[in-house]
Design a protein around this motif. Sequence first.
Motif, mmCIF file in Angstrom:
data_model
loop_
_atom_site.group_PDB
_atom_site.id
_atom_site.type_symbol
_atom_site.label_atom_id
_atom_site.label_comp_id
_atom_site.label_asym_id
_atom_site.label_seq_id
_atom_site.Cartn_x
_atom_site.Cartn_y
_atom_site.Cartn_z
ATOM 1 N N LEU A 126 0.852 -1.262 0.000
ATOM 2 C CA LEU A 126 0.006 0.142 -0.182
ATOM 3 C C LEU A 126 0.748 1.287 0.020
ATOM 4 N N GLN A 127 1.957 1.409 0.847
ATOM 5 C CA GLN A 127 2.765 2.282 0.781
ATOM 6 C C GLN A 127 3.495 2.719 -0.642
ATOM 7 N N LEU A 141 -9.758 -2.009 -0.363
ATOM 8 C CA LEU A 141 -9.099 -3.391 -0.028
ATOM 9 C C LEU A 141 -10.348 -4.124 0.178
ATOM 10 N N SER A 142 -10.380 -5.511 -0.254
ATOM 11 C CA SER A 142 -11.281 -6.537 -0.062
ATOM 12 C C SER A 142 -10.505 -7.804 0.395
ATOM 13 N N ARG A 153 -3.517 -0.093 10.476
ATOM 14 C CA ARG A 153 -2.263 -0.029 9.689
ATOM 15 C C ARG A 153 -2.491 -0.047 8.295
ATOM 16 N N TRP A 154 -3.410 -0.543 7.668
ATOM 17 C CA TRP A 154 -3.745 -0.536 6.161
ATOM 18 C C TRP A 154 -4.229 0.714 5.813
ATOM 19 N N GLN A 155 -4.833 1.161 6.895
ATOM 20 C CA GLN A 155 -5.531 2.600 6.258
ATOM 21 C C GLN A 155 -4.349 3.700 6.390
ATOM 22 N N ALA A 159 -4.711 3.009 2.144
ATOM 23 C CA ALA A 159 -6.284 2.410 1.877
ATOM 24 C C ALA A 159 -7.144 3.517 2.392
ATOM 25 N N HIS A 160 -8.219 3.641 1.573
ATOM 26 C CA HIS A 160 -9.408 4.502 2.220
ATOM 27 C C HIS A 160 -10.743 3.887 2.009
#
Length: 365
Positions: A126-127, A141-142, A153-155, A159-160
Amino acid sequence: MNLDDILAKAKSAPRALCEDELVFLLSLTNEAETQTLFAAARDVKLRTSGKGVNLRGIIEMSNVCAKDCFYCGIRKSNTNVARFRLDEDEILRAAQTCIDLRYGSLVLQGGEIESDAHTTFIENVLQKITRMSGGKLGITLSLGEQSEETYARWQCAGAHRYLLRIESADPELYARLHPAGHDFERRKNCLRLLRKTGYQVGSGVLIGVPGQTLPQVARDILFFAEMDLDMIGMGPYIPHRDTPLGADAALTPALAHRQLALGLNMIAVTRLLLHDVNIASTTALQALAPDGRERGVLAGANVIMPNVSDVTHRKDYRLYENKPALDENSEQSLAALVRQLASIGESINWDTRGDSPHFAMRQHA
Ligand code: 5AD
């Protein structure tokens, strides 16, 4: 019940219909009546989401899955599937394709895995995607049920939006579709955690599962309202022969016709109840008819998610029979889509994230 009265009420305000009215609309089969229903939903779509369709390139990053859903072709127990995981370079290449093709957004989708290594892998990816696109690309994300910390962390990594289908909002039907160990309450709670973390939250259901009733389908739509979702991604159930639910079922033309009709009614009725959410016209519709996704747009959907996965693995990501475009590359898929949308008088919103208007409203409320 009078169709015109119900549609006028539905158009005048969101959340204006009760369960019986939803069932009435879902049950329409007469061609003239369904065309009236779709036109009303499309009016609402135009008013709340504007003209045009938003694209998200979908990257099917792995079919390794810890879940064993009775309907799904990549369920853990299906030994007829060659399992794959894209490495970082392969995912970044697909992301670059989304940028080059001016999709505006991408979806990273894969089987459900919970592990520290997986969380860190996705975080790094993601970064890098965020950097590659100068932060402009919408990232959805799915990737299933995760801990609150993982979602956060993913946000932070870029990710939004997050899609997590509840599959059925009826706990008993949910229990019939999933083996022990799959927990309806946990899934529902994950939707709450995603909201709390600050994502645009999407969910959806399987439509037309054997034994499902129209009141159950209507209550799925009421669940979307109750959870105050920003995005809806749902599609008709299509049997897969390597699954317990699909083993003895064949996708006959008659079944395909029924599933498509119910799937389209569901999009229209969901648009009429929720008004300003993003609604995807999903690949399952295209599996039932070559023009299924365009018909979804005509019934009120405003999002399409073309596949940008490398063709090498497409055949291993078969969630259901008849999955389209198995041997078509991303450029070919897109050219076909552009042509098909033009043929119904629709255009594409290029290079735009196409965030949910409902989410924006909530932020300002
Ligand atoms: N038919 C239609 N959709 C399916 N999915 C899984 N199996 C099937 C099927 N047989 C959907 C699930 C899942 C999404 C990724 O694919 O709803 O959330």
